[in-house]
Structures are given as C-alpha cells and as structure tokens.
Design a protein around this motif. Structure first.
Motif, PDB file in Angstrom:
ATOM      1  N   SER A  60      16.243  19.320   7.970  1.00  5.26           N
ATOM      2  CA  SER A  60      15.626  17.876   7.788  1.00  5.26           C
ATOM      3  C   SER A  60      15.421  17.396   6.439  1.00  5.26           C
ATOM      4  O   SER A  60      15.401  16.592   6.015  1.00  5.26           O
ATOM      5  N   ASP A 105      18.548  13.393  12.966  1.00  3.23           N
ATOM      6  CA  ASP A 105      17.722  14.540  12.747  1.00  3.23           C
ATOM      7  C   ASP A 105      17.219  14.868  13.939  1.00  3.23           C
ATOM      8  O   ASP A 105      16.222  14.646  14.453  1.00  3.23           O
ATOM      9  N   GLU A 106      18.091  16.075  14.453  1.00  2.00           N
ATOM     10  CA  GLU A 106      17.850  16.935  15.709  1.00  2.00           C
ATOM     11  C   GLU A 106      17.580  15.730  17.132  1.00  2.00           C
ATOM     12  O   GLU A 106      16.533  15.542  17.500  1.00  2.00           O
ATOM     13  N   GLU A 127      10.146  23.455  18.042  1.00  2.00           N
ATOM     14  CA  GLU A 127      10.138  23.495  16.635  1.00  2.00           C
ATOM     15  C   GLU A 127       9.599  22.137  16.237  1.00  2.00           C
ATOM     16  O   GLU A 127       9.537  21.179  16.699  1.00  2.00           O
ATOM     17  N   ALA A 128       8.986  22.294  14.923  1.00  2.00           N
ATOM     18  CA  ALA A 128       8.612  21.018  14.513  1.00  2.00           C
ATOM     19  C   ALA A 128       9.395  20.154  13.923  1.00  2.00           C
ATOM     20  O   ALA A 128      10.478  20.404  13.086  1.00  2.00           O
TER      21      ALA A 128
END
Ligand code: ADP
Ligand code: MG
Lengths: 262, 268
Positions: free
Chosen positions: B54, B182-183, B267-268
C-alpha cells in the motif's frame, strides 16, 4: 429444580426510595426557608388562579385580528434568524471539523469562540441587542441568528467529524482540489444532517421568538406582555392559544420533513 | 507478454528512483526502491501483510509523501509537483481501494461523475455543472463494467462486487493513463473477485491503460499478471514475468507463508 431456595431475597429498592423522598423534602423546606417563601401567600394566590382561569376560559376572540400581524412577524423573525445563523454555520462547520485539514490553530480558536457564544442564553442576547439596536424585530432576529449559528454549528461539525473518509481519499486521488473534495466527498454525506439540524433550530426559534417580544425584541411577545400587565387574561388566552397552534403545526410539518430526510 | 515487455522498455510511465519512505513513528515503509513500469503493462504487486504494498501504491499518486528519492509519472516528477500540476498528474492516475470509497448515499452516476471533477473549473464544480459529454463518459464507463442498468441506483444498494465495479468506472471516467488498485478484491467472495479482476484485465487490454494491482493471493497474481513485483520489509525482492514466479522461487524468498496467505485475509 433449584434446590433449597426457599426465601425470596428482599428488594433493596424501598429503603432507597424513602431516603430519597426524605432528602428531597428536607432540601425543599430548607431552600424555602432560606429564600423566604411565604407559604400563606402561596395559598392565597390559589384563589387568584381561579379568577385567572375563569377569565381565560372566555377568550376575547376579537383580539385575534389584532395579534395576527405580530404573529406573522414572530414567524418571520424565526425564519430569518434561523436562516442567517444556519447559513453562517455551514461553511463554519466545514472549516472547524477536525477531519477537514484546516489550520489547526485557527479552527481551535473558532471552536472556542463558538462554545462561548453557545453559553449565552438567547434572552440575554436579545436584551443586549434591544439595548444596542432599539426595540423591534431586528434585535430579535440577530439574537436568534446567533443562537441558531451556535446550535447548528455544534451539531453539524460533530456530524462532519464522523463521516467516512474513503470518498475524500478517492476524490483527492483523482486530482480534485480542497473545495471540490468538500463538495463531492463531504457534503453529500452530511447534507441531510444539516437540514435536520436547521429544522430543529427553527422549531426552537419559533418558541423563542414568541418569548423574545416580551423584552421588546419584536413579534407577538410584546402583546402578551401588554395583556398581562393590563390583567386581560381573556386576551392572554388568545395569544397563548395562537402560539400553541402555530408551534404545533410547525413541529408537525418539520418532523414530517425530518423523517423524510434521514 | 513479450510484447508488453518490449513496450515497457520503450516508454516507462511509472519510474521509482531510490525511493525511501520512513513513517513518523520510525517504521521504514519503503527501502531504496527502484522500478520502471511501461505503458500498457499489467503488473501485480505481492508480499505479506506489512510488506509495503500500500505504501508503494500510495506513493505513486502521492497520497503518501516519500522521504527521499523521486517518482516520475509519464516523464514528470510527481514528487516535486505542487498545487495544480500535482492535481493534473493525479488526474491521469485512477485509484481503486479495498473499501471502494464510494459516497454511499449518492447515486452510481454521481459517484462515477466525481472522476471528472478535476477536469473542470472549481466554480462549475461547486455549482454542480457537468458538461453533457461527461455524463456520456460516465455512462460509457459504467457500460464497460456491465453496470449500465444501475446508473440511478444509490451506491449503498449495490453488492460489494458491484460497488467495486462502480469504483472502477469512476477511475475510468478520469480517462487515466494508469490505474492503481490497492487490494481491490480483499473483501470480495471468489466469484465477484473474478469479475472485478476480469474487468481490470479487460481495461488494460482494450484501452491500453497501465494497471498496477496489489494482491494477497499468489494464485490470482499468476492468473492475471504479466509481471509480478514482490516486496518484503519495504524492499524489492522479486521482479519478473509471471512465469518466473514459481512456487519454489517464492518459497525461497518468503518462506511457506506467502503460499498460504489467502487463508488469512483479515488484514488492515
Ligand atoms: N500511517 C502509518 N504510520 C506508521 N506506519 C505505517 C503507516 N502505514 C503503514 N505503516 C507501516 O508500514 C509498513 C508497510 O505497510 P503497508 O504499506 O500498509 O503494507 P501492506 O500494504 O503491504 O500490507 C507496515 O509495517 C505498516 O505497519
Ligand atoms: Mg495494504
């Protein structure tokens, strides 16, 4: 089966209730003694209340046509006061909300000032403005505007602080500037709260506006004051009834609109 | 794949030169990163949680400031750009987030139109005046992700996968050269994951937009990427065509954990 649980435990609530009651009585009696309340006079006044109620039960309907104008003025004061205050509160809240990347020093000074303004009762504000601008609706409008500004600002900036920051980031990454981010990332998330608070302020202002006239800040309040000092409770009844109907009607409409908003 | 590599060598659209990023708390997010990504590439960035994926993506459009080094977008340093020129570089980079980042109370069309905001004067934007052409662009973008029929639906009435595709349409409405994701599928189920990844791939193939996707899943990375970039502890530990990212290579770099990563998505 629950074994051996034969006796029901006593409820502790009763003792607490009586001690509270005793304490309350003691407090009331001591404060009455300290402030010199004359119980005899209080009793005598009940007799007068009978007279007042008797007069009020026969309202002077002819008075309606006289107070209709001032009533409209009262409503107008509430509308203008709310509008000015709310208009100012909008950019102000967008600036002072802690997640809006404004200058930290300036916005905390602004928040501090707003909190001070919020502690001043509107009757006091109105009294000051009557002294400054003279008797009339202008003083009332300014007082209501300041009150609405404080109230709407406080509620609105706190709502802004709870928004989803995701859209802000999305706007930022697409090349939007700060104003555009507010317009498309922030305002759509909070605008319905804003209208909700404005209507809420308006509901309060209608009541306040009726009272403000009492100290000379315009509207129907001055007629209430006059009727009271002339001991014309038949007219007082008319004024109270009219205010009652208007407040109820406005609350009803406002509540309906607010339900739609959220 | 050979063709995209060849194009990449001709004209880099994203260049990272000795990029370092240290967060205020002392964590080093990126360590001396050097990268060059060419026009039209489909690149997937992998790495365990906290590897700096990120941080890297957000440095490219400068949602993160970097501590040292330079990032060059289409020949222009975004690191040194200020004000309007920074915003103009950002306008050419669409971004897609794990959490979609739509305005939930607004309609799908409204959301997609926000991708056009940076093209117009602030005054017109404050007044909400979009040219008719923009609405066409927004509608075209929605058609591209097969959501044309949802144009007037409120965003919060859509499923997660649909919301993510709206956010892809929003990025497309920017008419960008680059899309960073991003993800994008971390909170989606396998079937919607596939649709979203297919959309991204189609955009890359049909429009020639350079796409950079952060992913958790090696399996997905292999299925969609032309090129895979591996990060660990903020450092570049792998960079090559997908075919070279074999299990044994990745195991050697990351240990067993990278191949199991799919199972712990929280996950954050
Ligand atoms: N805002 C921040 N402040 C401090 N440390 C951060 C911040 N954001 C990320 N980090 C740290 O930087 C490292 C890389 O994070 P990140 O780029 O989010 O990794 P990834 O996306 O690969 O999971 C992690 O150690 C993370 O804890
Ligand atoms: Mg991440």
């Amino acid at each position: 089966m629950i074994p051996n649980q034969t006796t029901l435990p006593k409820k502790t609530g009763k003792v607490k209730f009586f001690t509270t009651l005793a304490m309350l009585l003691i407090i009331i009696i001591t404060s009455a003694v300290i402030t010199d309340v004359d119980f005899w006079q209080l009793f005598m006044n009940v007799g007068q209340a009978g007279y007042i109620l008797d007069q009020m039960s026969r309202p002077d309907w002819s008075y309606v046509s006289i107070v209709l104008g001032p009533l409209v003025e009262t409503i107008r004061m509430a509308i203008l006061g709310t509008a000015f205050g709310a208009l100012l509160a909008f950019p102000f809240s967008l600036y002072v909300a802690r997640n809006m990347e404004s200058n930290k020093a300036i916005s905390s000074v602004l928040r501090f000032l707003m909190n001070i303004i919020r502690t001043i009762p509107e009757l006091l504000l109105a009294a000051v403005f009557v002294a400054v601008f003279g008797i009339g609706p202008f003083a009332g409008i300014i007082a209501l505007a300041i009150f609405s500004f404080g109230m709407v600002s406080k509620l609105f900036f706190e709502s802004i602080e709870t928004i989803d920051e995701g859209p802000i980031e999305a706007l930022k990454s697409s090349g939007a500037n700060r104003l555009e981010i507010m317009r498309y990332g922030v305002i759509p998330q909070v605008i319905s709260y804003y209208w909700n608070y404005v209507l809420f302020a308006f509901e309060i202002n209608i009541r306040a506006s009726a009272v403000l006239g009492y100290i000379g800040a315009g509207g129907i309040g001055i007629f209430l004051q006059r009727a009271l000092s002339q001991v014309r409770y038949d007219r007082v009844a008319v004024i109270i009834l009219i205010i009652f109907v208007v407040v109820l009607a406005i609350d009803y409409v406002s509540n309906k609109v607010r339900e739609k908003l959220l | 794949m050979a063709t995209t590599q060849a194009i990449a060598e001709q004209r880099p659209v994203i260049q990272l030169v000795n990029v370092n990023k240290t967060y205020p708390n002392g964590v080093q997010g990126l360590k001396d990163l050097n990268l060059s990504i060419g026009q039209g590439e489909f690149v997937i960035v992998i790495g365990l949680s906290g590897a700096g994926k990120s941080t890297m993506l957000r440095s490219i459009n400068r949602l993160n400031e970097i501590t040292s080094g330079d990032i060059i977008i289409d020949g222009q340093s975004i690191t040194r750009a200020k004000g309007k020129s920074l915003r103009e570089i950002r306008r050419n980079i669409g971004m897609i987030f794990q959490s979609f980042n739509l305005v939930k109370r607004s309609s799908v069309l409204r959301n997609v139109l926000t991708g056009r905001v940076a093209y117009h004067s602030t005054l017109n934007m404050i007044l909400g005046i979009f040219p008719k052409k923009d609405k066409e662009i927004a509608y075209e973008a929605l058609k591209r992700v097969n959501l044309a029929e949802k144009v007037y639906t409120r965003a919060d009435q859509l499923s997660g996968g649909q919301q993510q595709r709206v956010s892809i349409a929003r990025a497309l409405a920017q008419e960008p050269k680059i899309i960073l994701a991003d993800e994008p599928v971390a909170s989606l189920d396998p079937i919607t994951t596939e649709r979203v990844m297919d959309d991204l791939l189609r955009i890359n193939r049909d429009l020639g937009i350079t796409v950079l996707v952060n992913l958790h899943s090696i399996e997905l990375a292999r299925k969609y990427g032309d090129r895979i970039i591996g990060l660990r502890g903020g450092e570049l530990v792998f960079d090559g065509p997908t075919a070279e990212a074999t299990d044994s290579t990745l195991r050697a770099i990351y240990g067993e954990a990278i191949l199991e990563e799919e199972d712990n998505k929280g996950e954050a």
